[in-house]
Design a protein around this motif. Structure first.
Motif, short mmCIF file in Angstrom:
data_model
loop_
_atom_site.label_atom_id
_atom_site.label_comp_id
_atom_site.label_asym_id
_atom_site.label_seq_id
_atom_site.Cartn_x
_atom_site.Cartn_y
_atom_site.Cartn_z
N ASP A 282 0.60 -1.19 0.11
CA ASP A 282 0.07 0.18 -0.15
C ASP A 282 0.62 1.23 -0.16
O ASP A 282 1.14 1.54 1.53
CB ASP A 282 -1.46 -0.30 1.36
CG ASP A 282 -1.97 1.37 1.40
OD1 ASP A 282 -2.25 1.85 0.45
OD2 ASP A 282 -2.59 0.94 2.79
N ARG A 283 1.21 1.71 -0.97
CA ARG A 283 1.59 3.20 -1.70
C ARG A 283 3.43 2.71 -0.91
O ARG A 283 3.39 3.58 -0.14
CB ARG A 283 1.00 4.31 -0.42
CG ARG A 283 -0.18 4.79 -1.97
CD ARG A 283 -0.04 5.67 -1.61
NE ARG A 283 -1.54 4.78 -0.47
CZ ARG A 283 -2.29 5.21 0.58
NH1 ARG A 283 -1.79 6.83 1.07
NH2 ARG A 283 -3.10 4.94 1.38
N VAL A 284 3.69 1.98 -0.71
CA VAL A 284 4.76 1.54 -0.26
C VAL A 284 6.55 2.31 -0.83
O VAL A 284 6.70 2.72 -2.32
CB VAL A 284 5.75 -0.03 -0.16
CG1 VAL A 284 6.92 -0.56 0.38
CG2 VAL A 284 4.44 -0.37 0.49
N ASN A 285 7.17 2.49 0.23
CA ASN A 285 8.50 3.30 -0.36
C ASN A 285 9.56 3.20 -0.01
O ASN A 285 10.05 2.51 1.13
CB ASN A 285 8.02 4.98 -0.07
CG ASN A 285 7.52 5.68 -0.75
OD1 ASN A 285 7.15 6.13 -1.91
ND2 ASN A 285 6.17 6.14 0.26
N LYS B 85 6.62 -7.62 1.87
CA LYS B 85 8.26 -7.40 1.39
C LYS B 85 8.68 -8.59 0.22
O LYS B 85 9.37 -7.62 -0.38
CB LYS B 85 9.19 -8.50 2.50
CG LYS B 85 9.41 -7.84 4.14
CD LYS B 85 10.31 -8.84 4.79
CE LYS B 85 9.29 -10.17 4.88
NZ LYS B 85 9.27 -10.46 6.25
N SER B 86 8.72 -9.93 -0.03
CA SER B 86 8.18 -10.82 -1.00
C SER B 86 7.99 -10.03 -2.03
O SER B 86 8.20 -9.48 -2.98
CB SER B 86 7.74 -12.30 -0.66
OG SER B 86 8.80 -12.65 -0.31
N THR B 87 6.88 -9.40 -2.19
CA THR B 87 5.84 -8.72 -3.11
C THR B 87 6.90 -7.68 -3.64
O THR B 87 6.92 -7.52 -4.65
CB THR B 87 4.66 -8.50 -2.99
OG1 THR B 87 3.82 -8.95 -1.94
CG2 THR B 87 3.58 -8.00 -3.97
N LEU B 88 7.05 -6.60 -2.49
CA LEU B 88 7.86 -5.52 -2.91
C LEU B 88 8.46 -5.87 -4.07
O LEU B 88 8.86 -5.30 -5.01
CB LEU B 88 8.23 -5.21 -1.57
CG LEU B 88 9.10 -3.59 -2.08
CD1 LEU B 88 7.54 -2.30 -3.30
CD2 LEU B 88 9.16 -2.57 -0.97
N ILE C 45 7.84 -7.26 -7.16
CA ILE C 45 7.69 -5.88 -8.45
C ILE C 45 9.01 -5.89 -8.56
O ILE C 45 9.40 -5.44 -10.23
CB ILE C 45 7.13 -4.57 -7.42
CG1 ILE C 45 5.63 -5.83 -7.38
CG2 ILE C 45 6.71 -3.28 -8.63
CD1 ILE C 45 4.87 -4.93 -6.53
N LEU C 46 10.24 -5.30 -7.88
CA LEU C 46 11.90 -5.07 -8.74
C LEU C 46 12.10 -5.39 -9.66
O LEU C 46 12.96 -4.98 -10.26
CB LEU C 46 12.08 -4.69 -7.27
CG LEU C 46 13.63 -4.03 -7.50
CD1 LEU C 46 13.56 -3.14 -8.38
CD2 LEU C 46 14.64 -3.71 -6.34
N PHE C 47 11.79 -6.74 -9.26
CA PHE C 47 12.58 -8.19 -9.99
C PHE C 47 11.46 -8.01 -11.19
O PHE C 47 11.97 -9.21 -12.22
CB PHE C 47 12.75 -9.55 -8.88
CG PHE C 47 13.38 -10.36 -9.85
CD1 PHE C 47 14.62 -10.12 -9.80
CD2 PHE C 47 13.15 -11.38 -10.53
CE1 PHE C 47 15.80 -10.84 -11.08
CE2 PHE C 47 13.94 -12.43 -10.96
CZ PHE C 47 15.83 -12.10 -11.00
N GLY C 48 10.36 -7.90 -11.97
CA GLY C 48 9.64 -7.87 -11.76
C GLY C 48 8.71 -9.02 -12.60
O GLY C 48 8.13 -9.32 -13.53
N LEU C 49 8.33 -9.58 -11.34
CA LEU C 49 7.87 -11.14 -11.42
C LEU C 49 6.37 -10.43 -10.80
O LEU C 49 5.20 -11.14 -11.31
CB LEU C 49 7.66 -11.75 -10.07
CG LEU C 49 9.12 -12.82 -10.60
CD1 LEU C 49 9.51 -13.13 -9.07
CD2 LEU C 49 9.19 -13.85 -11.21
#
Lengths: 388, 525
Positions: free
Chosen positions: B15-18, B37-40, B43-47
């Motif tokens: 939720d609006r993580v920075n 954590k894993s979701t974030l 996302i960074l890794f393109g999964l």
């Protein structure tokens, strides 16, 4: 990432279809019909005729001539009956994590026992046919259970065992049936009326079609499948074993016993199919000249039906419809092979589901485990498990 | 990563993580299971694609649609569960997907091996490029994964709970490696919930809680306690409260047990062990020294070659799994996905998995009573604080690891067992969940139940156990009282040093112990 929000409209729709096995099956059938239409167009025929044939097979309404004959409905249901039963056979084993390619052999055992029972049991009306069916189911259950036992005792692959036993069943049936006095190389003497499944009221209702009591056996079997699988502790244990054998074992479920039980029940369904064909479609016992293929088609039926009771029922009706529409298509100038192409494509599309899911996986939560889709595990066996 | 949001059916995972990571730093991401954590990182890794938000790498807005995009940006990820082909060599695994070919179109394995060896040397990874993966220990496999990312010129490395699968000494090695990587100018994002590692390795730490950023802090100026509070949202009690208690009569007796392992060797050799009521006996040891095989034999999944197992004075060596459950044996398995849960089942079905064939879940007719299952699940959900999006109807596979584990613990403790066999109960769990499960175990002990705790975490064994038995190469090498047990002494025994000798080494520096532990690992291969 504003762009991301708007773009995936089409894939969202697709995702909705892929999320539910039931919707997926419907999508797949529609795709199959669409491809069928294109092929008919490509060979320069009118696809309207194809749909007219399908409509007539389903409702009896001949749109070309404006005539209505309910006999076609009866034939549709009659031809669907063994498909549904063999589909249930495949599906039942699949839910317990087993791949039953042996429905054909179990079907043959059921068919053969039913023929013997018809010829040799006392000709008591009602009871005769009933006993023949029960014996056929029990015999085929033993035939299927044998594979489960081999699996449990020796860890024999049920795939190899069932394929081989199909041939054993076939030749055993030929040999045994030819021993019957009066039998030649393709048929036995006529079966007594008391052993046959045709019901006068069904015949009257469907204008003399071959629809018989077997249809009620199929309905009862669908209900029994659903009840056992979804509502009983036996089904619970089988599903748990099918999804995760290790966890089932650790929870005290006897997975070995599950293998025997599920293969036996799977066999019984196929055996019932054999009995229905033996006692419903022919007035004589047959010395088989080849596989009837109901058992093998059951694999496709179970796939499209997602191995659920109701799903297999509907999917069996679909495959029955395609079969029943063949002669009607031919009479309208549509090559009857088109139905085989459609059913083939439907199966291919169902198998593609795993791939489609993979494509969309990066947009959705990762599956908790790779290949978590136990009910359709059969569809995944050929492809790599989608390991996201 | 700015204002990243991602919703999954039923949950807002981010939720609006920075998250702002500086170049060349070790940045820890701390959060409970299910904190996002894993979701974030996915996302960074393109999964996953984020629902909204922006990702900037080196000041530039980027769109990462798949891992290849991430790799092109120099982002590499080491997953918690390794993705290696077991039959391939290290070099083969590393080039997989990034194969280089020579002029004739042949695979240039030599060149790859040379580069892998170079990289391995440079970062002190100590991996032989020609070794087969299956010959390697877990720690080495992880280093292969790191090498894989380095081989693809990753400058930003995401490590997803790297220490969850490692032994204490391997964790030390990993921390050293992280230091080296940083020294070479790599940026490292370390996902973890082990506070000690953060303190040891990271410079800054971003804390997530329930999908939101709690804050980013300098690790130096923040205490472990403060970090834990930020993560959980309340004060945490690190010490397990345990009152003194005299153990009662023996509940589990293992007598001269020998169990064959999957590779045909005797994984457990002539092992004897007693667990009495009202005590927690810890089985301390390095992973792979026969613990799994011993547990499988005790719960009835494997038949021993010789020896016997007794429960409450009766021989249960030949008893079925179900029979043992009926006698009051509960089991929290090491691998919760493999042995603990049917992930495709609903939560209420899993909570009834061990008793589904009895009243109240089963009727005489053989039909199941789903209402009873649901009621049972609702009761356990409240009682054990299991968080599941759709309550009893939640698909178990959709739940977070911590809540899955809580569900298993709830199911097993609800059997009111005389004996609890607990393997790695807190593996991969966050501080809050660990605290909770530890409290529960102690409460069970206080009720007079016998508990056998198998753990690779020395801290856990030391904190919980009344008695500690060290296992090495399939036998018990020594037993000592839990209270006042010395970490180094147990560590030495875990490495295969007999009790008396271990005592002698007491007070010696930690270094030799570590070396011994390493030796033990090599020895068993």
């Amino acid at each position: 990432m504003e762009k991301n929000r708007k773009k995936p409209q089409a894939s969202d729709l697709l995702a909705a279809f892929i999320a539910s096995d039931g919707r997926m099956s419907i999508l797949v059938v529609l795709l199959g019909l669409l491809c069928g239409t294109l092929i008919v167009l490509a060979v320069g025929r009118n696809p309207g005729n194809m749909f007219a044939a399908l409509l007539q097979a389903m409702t009896g309404w001949d749109a070309t001539r404006g005539v209505w004959n309910i006999r076609y409905v009866g034939e549709w249901l009659a031809v669907s009956t063994p498909l549904v039963l063999c589909g249930l056979s495949m599906a039942f084993a699949a839910r317990a994590g087993l791949f039953n390619i042996g429905a054909e052999g179990q079907y043959i055992i059921g068919l053969t026992i039913a023929q013997f029972a018809a010829l040799y049991l006392p000709k008591v009306p009602g009871l005769h046919a009933f006993l023949a069916i029960v014996l056929a189911g029990l015999g085929a259950a033993a035939w299927g259970g044998l594979v489960g036992w081999l699996k449990a005792r020796w860890n024999a692959s049920e795939v190899v065992a069932t394929i081989m036993l199909n041939y054993v069943a076939y030749y055993l049936s030929r040999w045994a049936t030819m021993q019957i006095p009066g039998a030649n190389t393709y048929k036995t003497p006529s079966l007594p009326q008391s052993a046959q499944l045709d019901l006068p009221f069904l015949k009257d209702l469907t204008n003399g079609s071959t629809l018989n009591a077997g249809f009620f056996i199929a309905i009862a079997s669908v209900l029994a499948f659903w009840w056992i699988m979804e509502k009983t502790r036996l089904g619970f244990a089988l599903r748990a074993t099918g999804f995760n054998r290790d966890a089932a074992l650790a929870s005290g479920i006897r997975a070995n016993r599950s293998a025997v039980t599920s293969m036996a029940i799977a066999g019984a369904f196929a055996g019932l199919a054999g009995a229905v064909v033996a006692l419903g479609s022919f007035g004589y016992g047959r010395v088989l000249g080849g596989f009837d293929n109901y058992g093998f088609n059951g694999i496709a039926v179970a796939l499209v039906g997602n191995s659920t009771g109701l799903g297999v029922g509907l999917s069996g009706l679909l495959f029955g419809l395609l079969t029943g529409a063949q002669p009607l298509m031919q009479s309208r100038g549509i090559p009857k092979e088109i139905t085989l192409i459609i059913s083939g494509l439907v199966v291919v599309f169902v198998s593609l589901r795993a791939g489609l899911r993979m494509v969309l996986a990066w947009k959705r939560p990762l599956p908790a485990t790779a290949g978590a889709d136990g009910a359709t595990a059969v569809a995944d066996t050929g492809s790599e498990a989608p390991d996201a | 990563m700015i204002d990243i949001s991602k919703a999954f059916p039923g949950v807002l995972a981010n939720d609006r993580v920075n998250l702002r990571v500086r170049e060349g730093e070790v940045h820890a991401i701390l959060g409970e299971n299910g904190a996002g954590k894993s979701t974030l990182m996915s996302i960074l890794f393109g999964l996953y694609a984020p629902d909204s938000g922006t990702i900037r790498v080196r000041g530039k807005d980027v769109r990462i649609c798949n891992p290849n995009d991430a790799a092109a940006l120099g982002i590499g990820m080491v997953f918690q569960h390794f993705k290696l082909v077991r039959d391939y060599t290290v070099a083969e695994n590393i080039i997989l997907g990034a194969e280089t070919v020579n002029r004739r179109g042949e695979l240039d394995l030599r060149g790859a091996e040379r580069r892998v060896a170079e990289l391995s040397e440079r970062y002190g990874l100590a991996v032989d490029p020609r070794a087969r993966i299956e010959e390697l220990g877990v720690g080495a496999q992880q280093r292969v994964e790191i090498l894989k990312a380095l081989y693809r010129d990753a400058s930003i490395l995401i490590l997803d709970e790297p220490s969850a699968v490692l032994t204490p000494s391997e964790v030390d090695e990993l921390l050293e490696i992280i230091g080296k990587l940083k020294g070479e100018g790599k940026t490292i994002i370390l996902i973890t919930h082990k506070l000690r590692e953060i303190k040891a390795a990271a410079e800054r730490c971003t804390v997530l809680r329930r999908g939101r950023t709690v804050g980013t802090v300098e690790v130096k100026g923040t205490s472990e306690k403060k970090l834990a509070e930020m993560m959980v949202g309340r004060a945490i009690n690190f010490n397990v409260e345990k009152k003194k208690q005299e153990p009662g009569k023996p509940v589990l007796e293992v007598r001269n047990l020998t169990v064959r392992g999957s590779r045909g060797h005797d994984a457990v050799r002539d092992l004897s062990l007693t667990v009495r009521s009202g005590e927690i006996v810890g089985l301390a040891g390095v992973d792979g020294n026969g613990q799994s095989e011993l547990v499988r034999a005790i719960v009835g999944l494997d038949k021993p070659v010789s020896g016997s197992i007794w429960m409450n004075g009766e021989d249960i060596t030949r008893e079925s799994v179900r029979g043992r459950i009926r006698r009051g044996m509960a089991h929290v398995p090491e691998d919760r996905h493999k042995h603990g849960l049917v992930l495709e089942f609903r939560l209420d079905e899993n909570l009834a998995l061990k008793r589904f064939d009895e009243a109240p879940f089963s009727r005489k007719s053989g039909a199941l009573d789903f209402r009873a299952m649901r009621a049972n699940a609702e009761r356990l959900i409240t009682q054990f604080d299991v968080r599941a999006g759709k309550g009893p109807a939640t698909k178990t596979g959709d739940m977070s690891g911590g809540n899955q584990q809580k569900a298993i613990v709830a199911r097993e403790m609800d059997l009111s067992p005389a004996l609890l066999v607990v393997s790695q109960p807190t593996r991969g769990l966050d501080v809050g969940a660990i605290e909770y499960i530890h409290e529960r175990l102690v409460a069970e002990r206080d009720k007079g139940r016998a508990i056998l705790l198998v753990s690779y975490e020395l801290d856990e064994v030391l904190a919980l156990c009344d008695r500690i038995a060290a296992i090495s190469a399939g036998t018990i090498v020594g037993e000592l009282a839990g209270e006042g047990a010395d970490e180094r002494e147990v560590g030495a025994m875990m490495a295969g040093v007999r009790h008396a000798d271990a005592k002698a080494s007491r007070g010696a520096a930690a270094k030799p112990v570590r070396a011994a532990a390493k030796g033990a690992r090599r020895g068993k291969k």
